[in-house]
Design an enzyme around this catalytic site. Structure first.
Site, PDB file in Angstrom:
ATOM      1  CB  THR A   1      -0.896  -0.021   1.264  1.00 20.17           C
ATOM      2  OG1 THR A   1      -1.469   1.266   1.455  1.00 20.17           O
ATOM      3  CG2 THR A   1      -0.090  -0.336   2.528  1.00 20.17           C
ATOM      4  CG  ASP A   2      -1.160   4.996  -0.916  1.00 23.02           C
ATOM      5  OD1 ASP A   2      -1.723   4.315  -0.041  1.00 23.02           O
ATOM      6  OD2 ASP A   2      -1.734   5.944  -1.507  1.00 23.02           O
ATOM      7  CD  GLU A   3      -3.505   3.359   4.164  1.00 29.82           C
ATOM      8  OE1 GLU A   3      -3.457   3.331   5.401  1.00 29.82           O
ATOM      9  OE2 GLU A   3      -4.541   3.116   3.515  1.00 29.82           O
TER      10      GLU A   3
ATOM     11  CE1 TYR B   1      -3.241  -2.724   5.646  1.00 27.97           C
ATOM     12  CE2 TYR B   1      -3.281  -0.377   5.134  1.00 27.97           C
ATOM     13  CZ  TYR B   1      -3.273  -1.698   4.723  1.00 27.97           C
ATOM     14  OH  TYR B   1      -3.296  -1.992   3.372  1.00 27.97           O
TER      15      TYR B   1
ATOM     16  CE  LYS C   1       0.201  -4.683   2.926  1.00 29.30           C
ATOM     17  NZ  LYS C   1      -0.172  -6.026   2.404  1.00 29.30           N
TER      18      LYS C   1
HETATM   19  P1  NAD Z   1      -9.553  -7.531   2.200  1.00 28.86           P
HETATM   20  O1  NAD Z   1      -9.558  -7.255   3.662  1.00 28.86           O
HETATM   21  O2  NAD Z   1     -10.785  -7.267   1.406  1.00 28.86           O
HETATM   22  O3  NAD Z   1      -9.176  -9.068   1.940  1.00 28.86           O
HETATM   23  C1  NAD Z   1      -8.162  -9.705   2.631  1.00 28.86           C
HETATM   24  C2  NAD Z   1      -8.295 -11.209   2.370  1.00 28.86           C
HETATM   25  O4  NAD Z   1      -7.217 -11.870   3.072  1.00 28.86           O
HETATM   26  C3  NAD Z   1      -9.599 -11.799   2.888  1.00 28.86           C
HETATM   27  O5  NAD Z   1     -10.139 -12.682   1.929  1.00 28.86           O
HETATM   28  C4  NAD Z   1      -9.190 -12.567   4.141  1.00 28.86           C
HETATM   29  O6  NAD Z   1     -10.002 -13.681   4.411  1.00 28.86           O
HETATM   30  C5  NAD Z   1      -7.766 -12.975   3.796  1.00 28.86           C
HETATM   31  N1  NAD Z   1      -6.940 -13.180   4.993  1.00 28.86           N
HETATM   32  C6  NAD Z   1      -6.799 -12.326   6.047  1.00 28.86           C
HETATM   33  N2  NAD Z   1      -5.982 -12.888   6.966  1.00 28.86           N
HETATM   34  C7  NAD Z   1      -5.590 -14.098   6.471  1.00 28.86           C
HETATM   35  C8  NAD Z   1      -4.746 -15.117   6.963  1.00 28.86           C
HETATM   36  N3  NAD Z   1      -4.140 -15.018   8.150  1.00 28.86           N
HETATM   37  N4  NAD Z   1      -4.548 -16.211   6.191  1.00 28.86           N
HETATM   38  C9  NAD Z   1      -5.161 -16.326   4.982  1.00 28.86           C
HETATM   39  N5  NAD Z   1      -5.997 -15.382   4.484  1.00 28.86           N
HETATM   40  C10 NAD Z   1      -6.197 -14.281   5.218  1.00 28.86           C
HETATM   41  O7  NAD Z   1      -8.302  -6.732   1.642  1.00 28.86           O
HETATM   42  P2  NAD Z   1      -8.101  -5.972   0.248  1.00 28.86           P
HETATM   43  O8  NAD Z   1      -8.636  -4.603   0.377  1.00 28.86           O
HETATM   44  O9  NAD Z   1      -8.572  -6.850  -0.851  1.00 28.86           O
HETATM   45  O10 NAD Z   1      -6.512  -5.861   0.220  1.00 28.86           O
HETATM   46  C11 NAD Z   1      -5.718  -6.908  -0.358  1.00 28.86           C
HETATM   47  C12 NAD Z   1      -4.255  -6.522  -0.271  1.00 28.86           C
HETATM   48  O11 NAD Z   1      -4.044  -5.290  -0.960  1.00 28.86           O
HETATM   49  C13 NAD Z   1      -3.752  -6.293   1.153  1.00 28.86           C
HETATM   50  O12 NAD Z   1      -2.456  -6.808   1.255  1.00 28.86           O
HETATM   51  C14 NAD Z   1      -3.762  -4.773   1.312  1.00 28.86           C
HETATM   52  O13 NAD Z   1      -2.775  -4.359   2.237  1.00 28.86           O
HETATM   53  C15 NAD Z   1      -3.423  -4.352  -0.103  1.00 28.86           C
HETATM   54  N6  NAD Z   1      -3.932  -3.014  -0.501  1.00 28.86           N
HETATM   55  C16 NAD Z   1      -5.242  -2.697  -0.327  1.00 28.86           C
HETATM   56  C17 NAD Z   1      -5.714  -1.452  -0.743  1.00 28.86           C
HETATM   57  C18 NAD Z   1      -7.182  -1.062  -0.601  1.00 28.86           C
HETATM   58  O14 NAD Z   1      -7.527   0.084  -0.898  1.00 28.86           O
HETATM   59  N7  NAD Z   1      -8.067  -1.958  -0.212  1.00 28.86           N
HETATM   60  C19 NAD Z   1      -4.834  -0.539  -1.326  1.00 28.86           C
HETATM   61  C20 NAD Z   1      -3.491  -0.909  -1.494  1.00 28.86           C
HETATM   62  C21 NAD Z   1      -3.058  -2.158  -1.086  1.00 28.86           C
HETATM   63  P1  TYD Z   2     -10.694   4.046   4.381  1.00 22.76           P
HETATM   64  O1  TYD Z   2     -11.657   3.630   3.325  1.00 22.76           O
HETATM   65  O2  TYD Z   2     -10.776   3.407   5.727  1.00 22.76           O
HETATM   66  O3  TYD Z   2      -9.233   3.882   3.756  1.00 22.76           O
HETATM   67  P2  TYD Z   2      -7.796   4.388   4.334  1.00 22.76           P
HETATM   68  O4  TYD Z   2      -7.928   4.744   5.756  1.00 22.76           O
HETATM   69  O5  TYD Z   2      -6.973   3.160   4.139  1.00 22.76           O
HETATM   70  O6  TYD Z   2      -7.402   5.527   3.464  1.00 22.76           O
HETATM   71  O7  TYD Z   2     -10.828   5.612   4.601  1.00 22.76           O
HETATM   72  C1  TYD Z   2     -10.680   6.525   3.535  1.00 22.76           C
HETATM   73  C2  TYD Z   2     -10.782   7.914   4.114  1.00 22.76           C
HETATM   74  O8  TYD Z   2     -12.112   8.124   4.622  1.00 22.76           O
HETATM   75  C3  TYD Z   2      -9.849   8.146   5.294  1.00 22.76           C
HETATM   76  O9  TYD Z   2      -9.369   9.483   5.260  1.00 22.76           O
HETATM   77  C4  TYD Z   2     -10.746   7.947   6.506  1.00 22.76           C
HETATM   78  C5  TYD Z   2     -12.104   8.429   6.016  1.00 22.76           C
HETATM   79  N1  TYD Z   2     -13.271   7.752   6.643  1.00 22.76           N
HETATM   80  C6  TYD Z   2     -14.282   8.506   7.209  1.00 22.76           C
HETATM   81  O10 TYD Z   2     -14.252   9.766   7.205  1.00 22.76           O
HETATM   82  N2  TYD Z   2     -15.344   7.854   7.790  1.00 22.76           N
HETATM   83  C7  TYD Z   2     -15.408   6.497   7.831  1.00 22.76           C
HETATM   84  O11 TYD Z   2     -16.390   5.948   8.398  1.00 22.76           O
HETATM   85  C8  TYD Z   2     -14.363   5.724   7.223  1.00 22.76           C
HETATM   86  C9  TYD Z   2     -14.407   4.227   7.237  1.00 22.76           C
HETATM   87  C10 TYD Z   2     -13.312   6.405   6.631  1.00 22.76           C
END
Ligand code: NAD
Ligand code: TYD
Length: 347
Positions: A130-132, A155, A159
């Site tokens: 992630t960019d975070e 988080y 990561k």
């Molecule tokens: P998500 O929470 O929707 O899905 C995570 C999946 O991992 C789920 O299916 C869960 O069951 C599985 N999982 C969790 N713990 C596990 C374990 N111990 N063993 C096996 N499986 C396990 O997450 P997402 O949003 O799809 O993110 C996927 C990846 O992309 C992550 O690594 C996250 O850090 C990265 N990412 C997400 C975003 C975003 O905006 N969602 C952005 C950048 C990077």
């Molecule tokens: P989120 O979707 O949790 O992603 P991330 O924290 O990984 O960027 O949140 C996106 C933005 O929205 C973040 O600045 C937090 C804000 N946010 C709210 O204002 N209210 C909410 O209930 C949630 C879940 C997020």
């Protein structure tokens, strides 16, 4: 080629699994997922019977289980997405994030390394991050691949740690790896704890839209299908030991995004203009809330020819349509544990 995709029942993982299963009939895709609250096999109903697809239920923190499946299958490549992924949950329970995101990643790295005995020709460990990890920007500037890591939430710290271990395994044991750091994703099948699907669900139920702080936080949003395509490209064309940032060239202040979402929802639901905006409630801020994330995605654009394929308005409109067409999915995933989570987080 045998590819292990971890976290394939989650949001982004399910889009990656679908893309690989449908595109590469000569690969066998193994989807390993422990099915936490965020994992849902319903996300993959359309491909579950494909002959080049196998689901394995298992936990990446279970070392003997992971070692055994690597002994049985000796995967050529791993695309690692399994993670605890929600910042608010990481504030409530940081240790769970260390277990899955750090220890789980190490267990996978070890199993991959031991399986190939340093003979890594045509092998790859692809780590999705992630960019975070870069921390927070001020009003100006962009994250590049050389920006120093400076994570602020449990988080992002977990990561960042996993990214460091992947690089360390590359340097120390010559494990061939790539890492991508992506901005905020949105789209079909996202669990309604993240901003966009949470607010879609709340508008549908007539519930408050809890905007943290003053709402002047900025995120760069990317449609999940475009993220999956970028992963496909980096998997096949990316250079070993490199990092690529992936972003949407699409920055939005939270409050502006929420207002756009309200407008689109009112239009699609046939509600009088302005009804959903009335649900906005400014609530207590998230501790350690990062002000701004913004990605410079020019490396992947210039070197590999990737760019987002849909505009934000198109992607958001498709996303809303999907949730409106899948209210049963939404109701199922928001019953049970979700209600407890919601109470704790927002009341
Ligand atoms: P998500 O929470 O929707 O899905 C995570 C999946 O991992 C789920 O299916 C869960 O069951 C599985 N999982 C969790 N713990 C596990 C374990 N111990 N063993 C096996 N499986 C396990 O997450 P997402 O949003 O799809 O993110 C996927 C990846 O992309 C992550 O690594 C996250 O850090 C990265 N990412 C997400 C975003 C975003 O905006 N969602 C952005 C950048 C990077
Ligand atoms: P989120 O979707 O949790 O992603 P991330 O924290 O990984 O960027 O949140 C996106 C933005 O929205 C973040 O600045 C937090 C804000 N946010 C709210 O204002 N209210 C909410 O209930 C949630 C879940 C997020």
């Amino acid at each position: 080629m045998k590819i292990l995709i971890t976290g394939g029942a989650g949001f982004i993982g399910s889009h990656v699994v679908r893309l690989f299963v449908n595109t590469y009939k000569d690969y066998h895709i193994y989807n390993l997922d422990s099915l936490t609250y965020a994992g849902n096999l319903e996300n993959l109903k359309d491909i579950e019977h494909a002959s080049n697809y196998t689901f394995i239920k298992g936990d990446i923190t279970d070392e003997s289980f992971i070692n055994n499946i690597f002994k049985t299958h000796c995967f050529d490549s791993v695309i690692h997405l399994a993670a605890e992924s929600h910042v608010d949950r990481s504030i409530a329970d940081p240790l769970a994030f260390v277990k899955t995101n750090v220890i789980g990643t190490m267990i996978l790295l070890n199993a991959f390394k031991d399986c190939w005995h340093s003979n890594f020709d045509n092998k790859l460990f692809y780590h999705v991050s992630t960019d975070e990890v870069y921390g927070s920007l001020g009003e100006q500037g962009l994250f590049t691949e050389t920006t120093s890591y400076d994570p602020n939430s449990p988080y992002s710290a977990s990561k960042a740690s996993s990214d460091h271990f992947v690089r360390a395994y590359g340097e120390t044991y010559s494990v061939p790896y790539v890492i991508t750091n992506c901005s905020n994703n949105y789209g079909q099948n996202q669990f309604p704890e993240k901003l966009i699907p949470l607010f879609i669900n709340n508008i549908l139920k007539g519930k408050e839209l809890p905007v943290y702080g003053d709402g002047n936080y900025t995120r760069d949003w990317l449609y999940v299908v475009d993220h999956a395509k970028a992963i496909d490209l980096v998997f096949h064309k990316g250079k070993i030991s490199e990092t690529y940032n992936i972003g949407g060239f699409n920055e939005w202040k939270n409050i502006d995004l929420v207002k756009l979402l309200c407008k689109l929802m009112d239009k699609k639901l046939g509600n009088p203009h302005g009804s959903s905006i009335g649900l906005i409630a400014y609530v207590k801020d998230r501790p350690g809330h990062d002000l701004r994330y913004a990605i410079d995605a020019n490396k992947i654009k210039n070197e590999l020819g990737w760019q987002p394929s849909v505009t934000f308005e198109e992607g958001l409109s498709n996303t809303i349509d999907w949730y409106l067409d899948n209210t049963e999915w939404l109701n199922r995933v928001t019953s049970g544990e979700y209600q407890l989570y919601y109470q704790k987080q927002y009341n």
